[in-house]
Scaffold this motif. Structure first.
Motif, short mmCIF file in Angstrom:
data_model
loop_
_atom_site.label_atom_id
_atom_site.label_comp_id
_atom_site.label_asym_id
_atom_site.label_seq_id
_atom_site.Cartn_x
_atom_site.Cartn_y
_atom_site.Cartn_z
N GLY A 76 23.50 51.79 -28.82
CA GLY A 76 22.94 52.33 -27.57
C GLY A 76 21.81 53.31 -27.86
N ALA A 77 20.64 53.06 -27.27
CA ALA A 77 19.42 53.79 -27.64
C ALA A 77 18.92 54.76 -26.59
N ASP A 78 19.55 54.82 -25.41
CA ASP A 78 19.06 55.77 -24.41
C ASP A 78 20.21 56.26 -23.54
N VAL A 79 20.14 57.54 -23.20
CA VAL A 79 21.20 58.16 -22.39
C VAL A 79 20.59 59.14 -21.41
N GLY A 87 23.27 73.13 -19.92
CA GLY A 87 23.68 72.31 -18.77
C GLY A 87 22.54 71.62 -18.05
N ARG A 88 21.31 71.65 -18.65
CA ARG A 88 20.16 71.02 -17.97
C ARG A 88 20.31 69.51 -17.97
N ARG A 89 19.81 68.89 -16.89
CA ARG A 89 19.84 67.44 -16.77
C ARG A 89 18.73 66.86 -17.65
N VAL A 90 19.10 66.01 -18.60
CA VAL A 90 18.12 65.48 -19.56
C VAL A 90 18.34 63.98 -19.77
N ALA A 91 17.30 63.34 -20.27
CA ALA A 91 17.41 61.97 -20.79
C ALA A 91 16.90 62.00 -22.22
N ALA A 92 17.41 61.09 -23.04
CA ALA A 92 17.00 61.10 -24.45
C ALA A 92 16.98 59.69 -25.00
N ALA A 108 16.06 66.92 -30.49
CA ALA A 108 15.50 67.71 -29.40
C ALA A 108 14.12 67.17 -29.00
N ALA A 109 13.36 66.70 -29.97
CA ALA A 109 12.00 66.20 -29.71
C ALA A 109 12.00 64.90 -28.92
N HIS A 110 13.15 64.23 -28.88
CA HIS A 110 13.24 62.94 -28.16
C HIS A 110 14.01 63.09 -26.85
N THR A 111 14.14 64.35 -26.43
CA THR A 111 14.90 64.68 -25.21
C THR A 111 13.94 65.25 -24.18
N VAL A 112 14.05 64.80 -22.94
CA VAL A 112 13.18 65.35 -21.89
C VAL A 112 14.03 65.83 -20.72
N GLU A 113 13.60 66.94 -20.13
CA GLU A 113 14.29 67.45 -18.93
C GLU A 113 13.84 66.64 -17.73
N LEU A 114 14.75 66.49 -16.77
CA LEU A 114 14.45 65.62 -15.62
C LEU A 114 14.10 66.44 -14.39
N PRO A 115 13.07 66.02 -13.68
CA PRO A 115 12.74 66.71 -12.42
C PRO A 115 13.74 66.33 -11.34
N ASP A 116 13.85 67.19 -10.31
CA ASP A 116 14.82 66.96 -9.24
C ASP A 116 14.58 65.65 -8.50
N GLY A 117 13.31 65.25 -8.39
CA GLY A 117 12.98 64.07 -7.58
C GLY A 117 13.32 62.74 -8.23
N ASP A 119 16.44 60.55 -9.96
CA ASP A 119 17.88 60.55 -10.21
C ASP A 119 18.19 60.00 -11.61
N ASP A 120 19.46 60.13 -12.00
CA ASP A 120 19.85 59.75 -13.37
C ASP A 120 19.54 58.28 -13.66
N GLU A 121 19.84 57.41 -12.71
CA GLU A 121 19.64 55.97 -12.93
C GLU A 121 18.16 55.66 -13.17
N GLN A 122 17.31 56.20 -12.29
CA GLN A 122 15.87 55.94 -12.43
C GLN A 122 15.36 56.51 -13.75
N ALA A 123 15.76 57.74 -14.06
CA ALA A 123 15.27 58.37 -15.29
C ALA A 123 15.63 57.54 -16.51
N LEU A 124 16.86 57.06 -16.53
CA LEU A 124 17.30 56.30 -17.69
C LEU A 124 16.57 54.96 -17.77
N ALA A 125 16.39 54.31 -16.64
CA ALA A 125 15.70 53.02 -16.64
C ALA A 125 14.23 53.16 -17.00
N LEU A 126 13.68 54.37 -16.78
CA LEU A 126 12.24 54.56 -17.01
C LEU A 126 11.91 55.00 -18.43
N LEU A 127 12.84 55.69 -19.10
CA LEU A 127 12.40 56.40 -20.31
C LEU A 127 12.02 55.44 -21.45
N GLU A 128 12.96 54.67 -21.95
CA GLU A 128 12.65 53.76 -23.09
C GLU A 128 11.70 52.64 -22.63
#
Ligand SMILES: NC(=O)c1ccc[n+]([C@@H]2O[C@H](COP(=O)([O-])OP(=O)(O)OC[C@H]3O[C@@H](n4cnc5c(N)ncnc54)[C@H](OP(=O)(O)O)[C@@H]3O)[C@@H](O)[C@H]2O)c1
Length: 334
Positions: A76-79, A87-92, A108-117, A119-128
């Protein structure tokens, strides 16, 4: 990543649930098990995972064709989740696996904080897959406004974002290749000007007919084999044939003369080179999240499976059944 492989520290690690393989092979190798949590080393963070993502490369990791992690292993390559400590919401993105688990260790360099706008599903689908599509189109493909872009596996995780991003970046025409009517309908709705069946014997003629005069300027391929050959044959002068992946079939070879005949470029792309540049990676992630927050880029979630459903999800991806991103809810086992 090997479950519990220590990156430093002496405290006994707590347990977590994960989808584990004990040997390389088919999807049946996945077992939902309790394993030790990973331990963060220097420059690393721990993430309490809410959702993990599937990527096509996971299938190659499972069979051992890619990097062979020590067994037993968690792939698994993305979370996405909450960073331990603040406790910050992040994707990596996880270059050493470890995603299909309730706790993941990330650079840490491969981790990004997520903006409020976003959601988790979109962020994860978008990052990799979004970073791949964006960097492939811009840095490797050097897309210019008005150009004709063709995208293979256009309904896939990378492909459906590449179709939208090509539009966003000012492509003149977007040609989307997808193997079923439902997939073609899906990518048409995303803004593709023309959809094509990669198995069509007349594919080259149809690509030419859909392009601006001269042919395709940027052919983004993630499939390889015959389609790559058709891509070269339909390139416009100064066109670029961009390979971002393949499905392990017979690969085409091209001579320098064939490229020179069209003033064509053959370009490769590997996301690793984006990840190696922290500022570049963060900038691309920010752009993707802004587009998503503005509703200009929408990732499709094909399905979300429980931890015990990873095997079935791998089968679905291999059978070409999915459209968009496949997610794993690491807190469900049903
Ligand atoms: N270079 C990089 O750094 C990088 C990073 C991320 C991903 N990638 C590559 O980008 C590609 C897309 O990745 P993804 O995770 O988004 O996967 P995906 O595109 O969602 O993968 C599934 C799709 O691939 C297509 N496909 C074509 N031939 C296939 C075959 N023989 N077996 C199975 N599927 C086939 C199918 O679409 P149709 O049925 O419509 O053909 C299928 O629905 C992969 O090649 C991946 O390795 C590269």
């Amino acid at each position: 990543m090997s479950p519990g492989a220590a990156g430093g520290g002496t405290r006994a690690a707590a347990g977590m649930r994960a989808a584990v393989i004990h040997r390389y092979g088919g999807p049946e190798e996945f077992r939902a098990e309790t394993v030790p949590e990973p331990v963060a080393g220097p420059g690393q963070v721990l993430i309490d995972v809410t959702l993990a993502g599937l990527n096509y490369a996971d299938l190659h990791c499972r069979t051992g064709e890619y990097a062979r992690y020590p067994l037993p292993a968690v792939l698994g390559a993305d979370v996405v989740g909450r960073r331990r400590g603040d406790g910050r919401r992040v994707a990596a993105l996880l270059r050493s696996g470890g995603g299909y688990a309730q706790v993941a260790r990330a650079e840490a360099a491969h981790t990004v904080e997520l903006p409020d706008g976003v959601d988790d599903e979109q962020a994860l689908a978008l990052l990799e897959q979004g970073a791949t599509a964006y960097a492939a189109l811009t840095l490797a493909g050097r897309l210019r406004p008005g150009e004709t872009v063709a995208v293979t596996a256009a309904a896939g995780g990378v492909g459906h974002l590449a179709v939208q991003l090509a539009r966003e970046l000012g492509a003149g025409r977007v040609l989307a290749l997808a193997s079923t009517p439902a997939k073609r309908e899906f990518v048409r709705a995303l803004g593709a000007d023309r959809t094509l069946d990669p198995g069509d014997p007349e594919l080259a003629d149809r690509l030419a007919a859909g392009s601006a005069p001269g042919g395709v300027d940027l052919f983004v391929d993630s499939v390889g084999g015959r389609v790559l050959r058709v891509g070269l044959d339909t390139l416009a002068p100064f066109g670029r044939l961009l390979s971002i992946g393949s499905r392990g079939g017979v690969e085409e070879t091209f001579s320098v003369d064939e490229l020179a005949d069209r003033s064509a470029g053959l370009v490769g792309f590997w996301l690793q080179h984006v990840l190696a540049d922290r500022v570049l990676f963060a900038g691309i992630a920010e752009r993707l999240f802004r587009l998503a927050a503005d509703g200009r880029l929408v990732a499709r979630i094909d399905r979300t499976v429980p931890l015990s459903g990873v095997a079935g999800a791998h089968r679905a991806l291999a059978r070409r059944e999915t459209m968009g991103k496949v997610l794993v809810d690491v807190h469900r086992e049903d």
